[in-house]
Design an enzyme around this catalytic site. Sequence first.
Site, PDB file in Angstrom:
ATOM      1  N   ASP A   1       0.829  -1.205   0.000  1.00 39.12           N
ATOM      2  CA  ASP A   1       0.000   0.000   0.000  1.00 39.12           C
ATOM      3  C   ASP A   1       0.861   1.252   0.000  1.00 39.12           C
ATOM      4  O   ASP A   1       0.471   2.303   0.496  1.00 39.12           O
ATOM      5  CB  ASP A   1      -0.912  -0.009   1.234  1.00 39.12           C
ATOM      6  CG  ASP A   1      -2.006   1.039   1.142  1.00 39.12           C
ATOM      7  OD1 ASP A   1      -2.554   1.427   2.205  1.00 39.12           O
ATOM      8  OD2 ASP A   1      -2.314   1.488   0.006  1.00 39.12           O
TER       9      ASP A   1
ATOM     10  N   LYS B   1       2.762   3.334  -5.712  1.00 44.13           N
ATOM     11  CA  LYS B   1       2.240   2.294  -6.619  1.00 44.13           C
ATOM     12  C   LYS B   1       3.298   1.821  -7.617  1.00 44.13           C
ATOM     13  O   LYS B   1       3.269   0.673  -8.038  1.00 44.13           O
ATOM     14  CB  LYS B   1       0.986   2.807  -7.346  1.00 44.13           C
ATOM     15  CG  LYS B   1      -0.077   3.383  -6.383  1.00 44.13           C
ATOM     16  CD  LYS B   1      -0.316   2.527  -5.150  1.00 44.13           C
ATOM     17  CE  LYS B   1      -0.995   3.306  -4.035  1.00 44.13           C
ATOM     18  NZ  LYS B   1      -0.951   2.576  -2.723  1.00 44.13           N
TER      19      LYS B   1
ATOM     20  N   ASP C   1      -3.277  -3.002  -2.411  1.00 45.90           N
ATOM     21  CA  ASP C   1      -4.330  -1.980  -2.400  1.00 45.90           C
ATOM     22  C   ASP C   1      -4.248  -1.150  -3.690  1.00 45.90           C
ATOM     23  O   ASP C   1      -3.199  -1.091  -4.343  1.00 45.90           O
ATOM     24  CB  ASP C   1      -4.181  -1.068  -1.181  1.00 45.90           C
ATOM     25  CG  ASP C   1      -5.399  -0.164  -0.981  1.00 45.90           C
ATOM     26  OD1 ASP C   1      -5.252   0.905  -0.382  1.00 45.90           O
ATOM     27  OD2 ASP C   1      -6.503  -0.522  -1.464  1.00 45.90           O
TER      28      ASP C   1
ATOM     29  N   GLU D   1     -11.468   4.161  -0.664  1.00 45.53           N
ATOM     30  CA  GLU D   1     -11.851   4.495   0.718  1.00 45.53           C
ATOM     31  C   GLU D   1     -12.714   5.754   0.790  1.00 45.53           C
ATOM     32  O   GLU D   1     -12.415   6.770   0.193  1.00 45.53           O
ATOM     33  CB  GLU D   1     -10.594   4.672   1.603  1.00 45.53           C
ATOM     34  CG  GLU D   1      -9.511   5.544   1.050  1.00 45.53           C
ATOM     35  CD  GLU D   1      -8.445   4.768   0.289  1.00 45.53           C
ATOM     36  OE1 GLU D   1      -8.771   3.730  -0.315  1.00 45.53           O
ATOM     37  OE2 GLU D   1      -7.308   5.213   0.261  1.00 45.53           O
TER      38      GLU D   1
HETATM   39  O1  LIG Z   1      -0.776   7.172  -3.115  1.00 42.91           O
HETATM   40  C1  LIG Z   1      -1.298   6.380  -2.327  1.00 42.91           C
HETATM   41  N1  LIG Z   1      -0.595   5.686  -1.467  1.00 42.91           N
HETATM   42  C2  LIG Z   1       0.837   5.870  -1.412  1.00 42.91           C
HETATM   43  C3  LIG Z   1       1.232   5.606  -0.006  1.00 42.91           C
HETATM   44  C4  LIG Z   1       2.396   5.915   0.422  1.00 42.91           C
HETATM   45  C5  LIG Z   1       2.780   5.642   1.814  1.00 42.91           C
HETATM   46  O2  LIG Z   1       3.946   4.865   1.820  1.00 42.91           O
HETATM   47  C6  LIG Z   1       5.049   5.746   1.959  1.00 42.91           C
HETATM   48  S1  LIG Z   1       6.050   5.578   0.584  1.00 42.91           S
HETATM   49  C7  LIG Z   1       7.135   4.310   0.929  1.00 42.91           C
HETATM   50  C8  LIG Z   1       6.999   3.483   2.025  1.00 42.91           C
HETATM   51  C9  LIG Z   1       7.948   2.474   2.173  1.00 42.91           C
HETATM   52  N2  LIG Z   1       8.957   2.309   1.299  1.00 42.91           N
HETATM   53  C10 LIG Z   1       9.060   3.137   0.246  1.00 42.91           C
HETATM   54  C11 LIG Z   1       8.162   4.144   0.034  1.00 42.91           C
HETATM   55  C12 LIG Z   1       4.541   7.147   2.069  1.00 42.91           C
HETATM   56  O3  LIG Z   1       5.292   7.890   2.990  1.00 42.91           O
HETATM   57  C13 LIG Z   1       3.122   6.923   2.534  1.00 42.91           C
HETATM   58  O4  LIG Z   1       3.050   6.727   3.918  1.00 42.91           O
HETATM   59  C14 LIG Z   1      -2.763   6.219  -2.293  1.00 42.91           C
HETATM   60  C15 LIG Z   1      -3.510   7.157  -2.978  1.00 42.91           C
HETATM   61  C16 LIG Z   1      -4.902   7.065  -2.951  1.00 42.91           C
HETATM   62  N3  LIG Z   1      -5.650   8.056  -3.662  1.00 42.91           N
HETATM   63  O5  LIG Z   1      -6.907   7.936  -3.735  1.00 42.91           O
HETATM   64  O6  LIG Z   1      -5.033   8.976  -4.238  1.00 42.91           O
HETATM   65  C17 LIG Z   1      -5.558   6.043  -2.258  1.00 42.91           C
HETATM   66  C18 LIG Z   1      -4.789   5.105  -1.569  1.00 42.91           C
HETATM   67  O7  LIG Z   1      -5.380   4.071  -0.896  1.00 42.91           O
HETATM   68  C19 LIG Z   1      -3.401   5.168  -1.601  1.00 42.91           C
HETATM   69  O8  LIG Z   1      -2.705   4.191  -0.936  1.00 42.91           O
HETATM   70 MG   LIG Z   2      -3.960   2.566  -0.424  1.00 43.46          MG
END
Ligand SMILES: O=C(NC/C=C/[C@H]1O[C@@H](Sc2ccncc2)[C@H](O)[C@@H]1O)c1cc([N+](=O)[O-])cc(O)c1O
Ligand SMILES: [Mg+2]
Length: 214
Positions: free
Chosen positions: A141, A144, A169, A199
């Site tokens: 998650d 992407k 996810d 969500e």
């Molecule tokens: O962008 C999304 N998720 C990216 C999540 C990123 C998370 O993981 C680390 S990156 C990391 C962590 C560990 N290692 C390397 C990088 C970031 O600091 C954040 O905490 C997302 C976007 C939407 N949306 O609707 O736009 C909906 C969702 O459910 C999503 O998950």
């Molecule tokens: Mg997500």
Amino acid sequence: TGSTRPQRMLKAVQKNATKGDPESVISAIDYYCRHKEWAMNVGDEKGLILDSVLTEVNPSTALELGTYCGYSTVRIARLLSPGSKLITVEFNPDFAAVARQIIAYAGLQDKVTLVEGPSGDLIPKMKERFGIKSFDFVFLDHWKDRYVPDTKLLEDCGLLRKGTVLLADNVICPGAPEYLKYVKNSAHYESQYYKSNLEYTKVEDGLEKSVFLG
Ligand SMILES: O=C(NC/C=C/[C@H]1O[C@@H](Sc2ccncc2)[C@H](O)[C@@H]1O)c1cc([N+](=O)[O-])cc(O)c1O
Ligand SMILES: [Mg+2]
């Protein structure tokens, strides 16, 4: 300087949830994000699918890539059997700081190891640092475009075993098209799509469950 969205989410937990009660922490976050301020937690709808896959797998060792504020960390850890462990990887120190407090508020800190840093650097260190032989369950998650490289890295580091379940996810929204192609075209995975909604919205999204065949 104002507060950040994760800090406001933590405040909502401290105000509305009961210390040591994971269900109330999950409900407090879902209420806040549905009615006050959207945030990218897996959420209550996809969360039910996550719960059912977790109950089926009953992992002894689980990995989460992308902790954010710890919502899915709490969802996963609350269902783990005694002695089972969840390692969650977060890159952003501010998010990690909030997640630690939310995980602790739920009383699940003994089941969770939150590791700060990029997954690409940390995955190769899992065996030596945490004595992990292989993971039974992986929740993807995070960014992407990291889903494919990190899945390949888990394979190459021997961290997947016959039957390991990967659950990803956002395979529709924001989307992880390369990942879907990768797991669906690979003879090493048996994949299945669980249709749901993004969500707290009516937009379609879903989770892809892929079993590693070895
Ligand atoms: O962008 C999304 N998720 C990216 C999540 C990123 C998370 O993981 C680390 S990156 C990391 C962590 C560990 N290692 C390397 C990088 C970031 O600091 C954040 O905490 C997302 C976007 C939407 N949306 O609707 O736009 C909906 C969702 O459910 C999503 O998950
Ligand atoms: Mg997500």
